[in-house]
Structures are given as structure tokens and as C-alpha cells.
Design a protein around this motif. Structure first.
Motif, PDB file in Angstrom:
ATOM      1  N   PHE A  58       0.839  -1.203   0.000  1.00  0.00           N
ATOM      2  CA  PHE A  58       0.000   0.000   0.000  1.00  0.00           C
ATOM      3  C   PHE A  58       0.872   1.250   0.000  1.00  0.00           C
ATOM      4  O   PHE A  58       0.621   2.182  -0.768  1.00  0.00           O
ATOM      5  CB  PHE A  58      -0.949   0.018   1.210  1.00  0.00           C
ATOM      6  N   ALA A  59       1.879   1.290   0.853  1.00  0.00           N
ATOM      7  CA  ALA A  59       2.771   2.458   0.908  1.00  0.00           C
ATOM      8  C   ALA A  59       3.412   2.689  -0.454  1.00  0.00           C
ATOM      9  O   ALA A  59       3.461   3.834  -0.945  1.00  0.00           O
ATOM     10  CB  ALA A  59       3.830   2.265   1.989  1.00  0.00           C
ATOM     11  N   GLU A  60       3.894   1.642  -1.081  1.00  0.00           N
ATOM     12  CA  GLU A  60       4.510   1.772  -2.404  1.00  0.00           C
ATOM     13  C   GLU A  60       3.499   2.276  -3.431  1.00  0.00           C
ATOM     14  O   GLU A  60       3.834   3.130  -4.260  1.00  0.00           O
ATOM     15  CB  GLU A  60       5.101   0.434  -2.844  1.00  0.00           C
ATOM     16  N   ALA A  61       2.287   1.779  -3.384  1.00  0.00           N
ATOM     17  CA  ALA A  61       1.249   2.214  -4.319  1.00  0.00           C
ATOM     18  C   ALA A  61       0.946   3.704  -4.151  1.00  0.00           C
ATOM     19  O   ALA A  61       0.670   4.403  -5.124  1.00  0.00           O
ATOM     20  CB  ALA A  61      -0.025   1.386  -4.129  1.00  0.00           C
ATOM     21  N   PHE A  62       1.021   4.194  -2.908  1.00  0.00           N
ATOM     22  CA  PHE A  62       0.781   5.611  -2.638  1.00  0.00           C
ATOM     23  C   PHE A  62       2.026   6.468  -2.850  1.00  0.00           C
ATOM     24  O   PHE A  62       1.954   7.693  -2.800  1.00  0.00           O
ATOM     25  CB  PHE A  62       0.279   5.809  -1.203  1.00  0.00           C
ATOM     26  N   GLY A  63       3.180   5.825  -3.029  1.00  0.00           N
ATOM     27  CA  GLY A  63       4.424   6.574  -3.211  1.00  0.00           C
ATOM     28  C   GLY A  63       4.923   7.213  -1.935  1.00  0.00           C
ATOM     29  O   GLY A  63       5.516   8.294  -1.963  1.00  0.00           O
ATOM     30  N   ILE A  64       4.665   6.547  -0.809  1.00  0.00           N
ATOM     31  CA  ILE A  64       5.123   7.065   0.482  1.00  0.00           C
ATOM     32  C   ILE A  64       5.917   5.979   1.217  1.00  0.00           C
ATOM     33  O   ILE A  64       5.885   4.818   0.826  1.00  0.00           O
ATOM     34  CB  ILE A  64       3.950   7.536   1.381  1.00  0.00           C
ATOM     35  N   LYS A  65       6.616   6.404   2.260  1.00  0.00           N
ATOM     36  CA  LYS A  65       7.340   5.452   3.097  1.00  0.00           C
ATOM     37  C   LYS A  65       6.364   4.749   4.033  1.00  0.00           C
ATOM     38  O   LYS A  65       5.327   5.317   4.413  1.00  0.00           O
ATOM     39  CB  LYS A  65       8.391   6.175   3.938  1.00  0.00           C
ATOM     40  N   VAL A  66       6.705   3.540   4.413  1.00  0.00           N
ATOM     41  CA  VAL A  66       5.890   2.799   5.376  1.00  0.00           C
ATOM     42  C   VAL A  66       5.766   3.607   6.667  1.00  0.00           C
ATOM     43  O   VAL A  66       4.698   3.648   7.283  1.00  0.00           O
ATOM     44  CB  VAL A  66       6.488   1.399   5.646  1.00  0.00           C
ATOM     45  N   SER A  67       6.839   4.278   7.050  1.00  0.00           N
ATOM     46  CA  SER A  67       6.809   5.080   8.273  1.00  0.00           C
ATOM     47  C   SER A  67       5.783   6.207   8.187  1.00  0.00           C
ATOM     48  O   SER A  67       5.163   6.566   9.189  1.00  0.00           O
ATOM     49  CB  SER A  67       8.198   5.645   8.588  1.00  0.00           C
ATOM     50  N   LEU A  69       2.944   6.036   6.429  1.00  0.00           N
ATOM     51  CA  LEU A  69       1.652   5.378   6.580  1.00  0.00           C
ATOM     52  C   LEU A  69       1.416   5.050   8.055  1.00  0.00           C
ATOM     53  O   LEU A  69       0.327   5.280   8.581  1.00  0.00           O
ATOM     54  CB  LEU A  69       1.595   4.115   5.717  1.00  0.00           C
ATOM     55  N   ALA A  70       2.456   4.561   8.716  1.00  0.00           N
ATOM     56  CA  ALA A  70       2.339   4.233  10.147  1.00  0.00           C
ATOM     57  C   ALA A  70       2.052   5.485  10.971  1.00  0.00           C
ATOM     58  O   ALA A  70       1.250   5.440  11.913  1.00  0.00           O
ATOM     59  CB  ALA A  70       3.614   3.550  10.629  1.00  0.00           C
ATOM     60  N   ALA A  71       2.679   6.602  10.615  1.00  0.00           N
ATOM     61  CA  ALA A  71       2.446   7.849  11.346  1.00  0.00           C
ATOM     62  C   ALA A  71       1.002   8.303  11.186  1.00  0.00           C
ATOM     63  O   ALA A  71       0.377   8.768  12.148  1.00  0.00           O
ATOM     64  CB  ALA A  71       3.405   8.932  10.858  1.00  0.00           C
ATOM     65  N   LYS A  72       0.455   8.154   9.986  1.00  0.00           N
ATOM     66  CA  LYS A  72      -0.948   8.510   9.765  1.00  0.00           C
ATOM     67  C   LYS A  72      -1.868   7.605  10.585  1.00  0.00           C
ATOM     68  O   LYS A  72      -2.866   8.058  11.142  1.00  0.00           O
ATOM     69  CB  LYS A  72      -1.288   8.440   8.279  1.00  0.00           C
ATOM     70  N   PHE A  73      -1.509   6.330  10.670  1.00  0.00           N
ATOM     71  CA  PHE A  73      -2.271   5.386  11.485  1.00  0.00           C
ATOM     72  C   PHE A  73      -2.236   5.813  12.955  1.00  0.00           C
ATOM     73  O   PHE A  73      -3.265   5.875  13.630  1.00  0.00           O
ATOM     74  CB  PHE A  73      -1.735   3.965  11.334  1.00  0.00           C
TER      75      PHE A  73
END
Length: 79
Positions: A58-67, A69-73
Motif C-alpha cells: 500500500f505504501a509503495e502504491a501511494f508513493g510514500i514510506k511505510v513510516s 503510513l504508520a504515522a498517519k495510522f
């Protein structure tokens, strides 16, 4: 500790918000992440628990780092 269903709901909400903020349809996100469109729907609705490797996709599909995505979570789960 958060309940598993709560985690799924919050993560699904984050995925939906990221998708919409990028003006992506579920179909386009599915294509970018090599997912089925129905899977995107289930994730966004908190109906599917996902593995870490799927979070990475998902992070790759959005072009963002996993970190990111985790921060948004984290932000959403504590608001």
C-alpha cells in the motif's frame, strides 16, 4: 491495547483517506498495488486484517514510506 477490529477499522480509514487525497479510484489503487478491487473495499471497510507485507505494498502504491503510513495510522488512532 487496541482491539484487532479497531486496528482494522483505523487502518482502513487511513487507506481510504490516502486514496481519496490522491484522487484514486479503488480500481486504480488495486492496479497500482496489484490487489483485487474487492480487497481494497474490504480493507477500507475494516473487514480484512492485513499483513505487514501488504502495508508495504500500500505504501509503495501511494508513493510514500511505510513510516509515513504508520504515522498517519498513529495520528488517527489517537485522535
Amino acid at each position: 491495547m487496541a482491539k484487532e477490529r479497531d486496528i482494522e477499522k483505523v487502518l482502513g480509514s487511513v487507506i481510504r483517506e490516502l486514496r481519496l487525497s490522491r484522487n484514486l479510484s479503488q480500481e486504480k489503487l488495486a492496479e497500482l498495488g496489484d490487489f483485487e478491487r474487492s480487497y481494497i473495499s474490504k480493507v477500507e471497510n475494516g473487514e480484512r486484517a492485513i499483513q505487514f507485507k501488504t502495508v508495504v505494498r500500500f505504501a509503495e502504491a501511494f508513493g510514500i514510506k511505510v513510516s509515513e503510513l504508520a504515522a498517519k495510522f498513529e495520528e488517527k488512532s489517537h485522535s
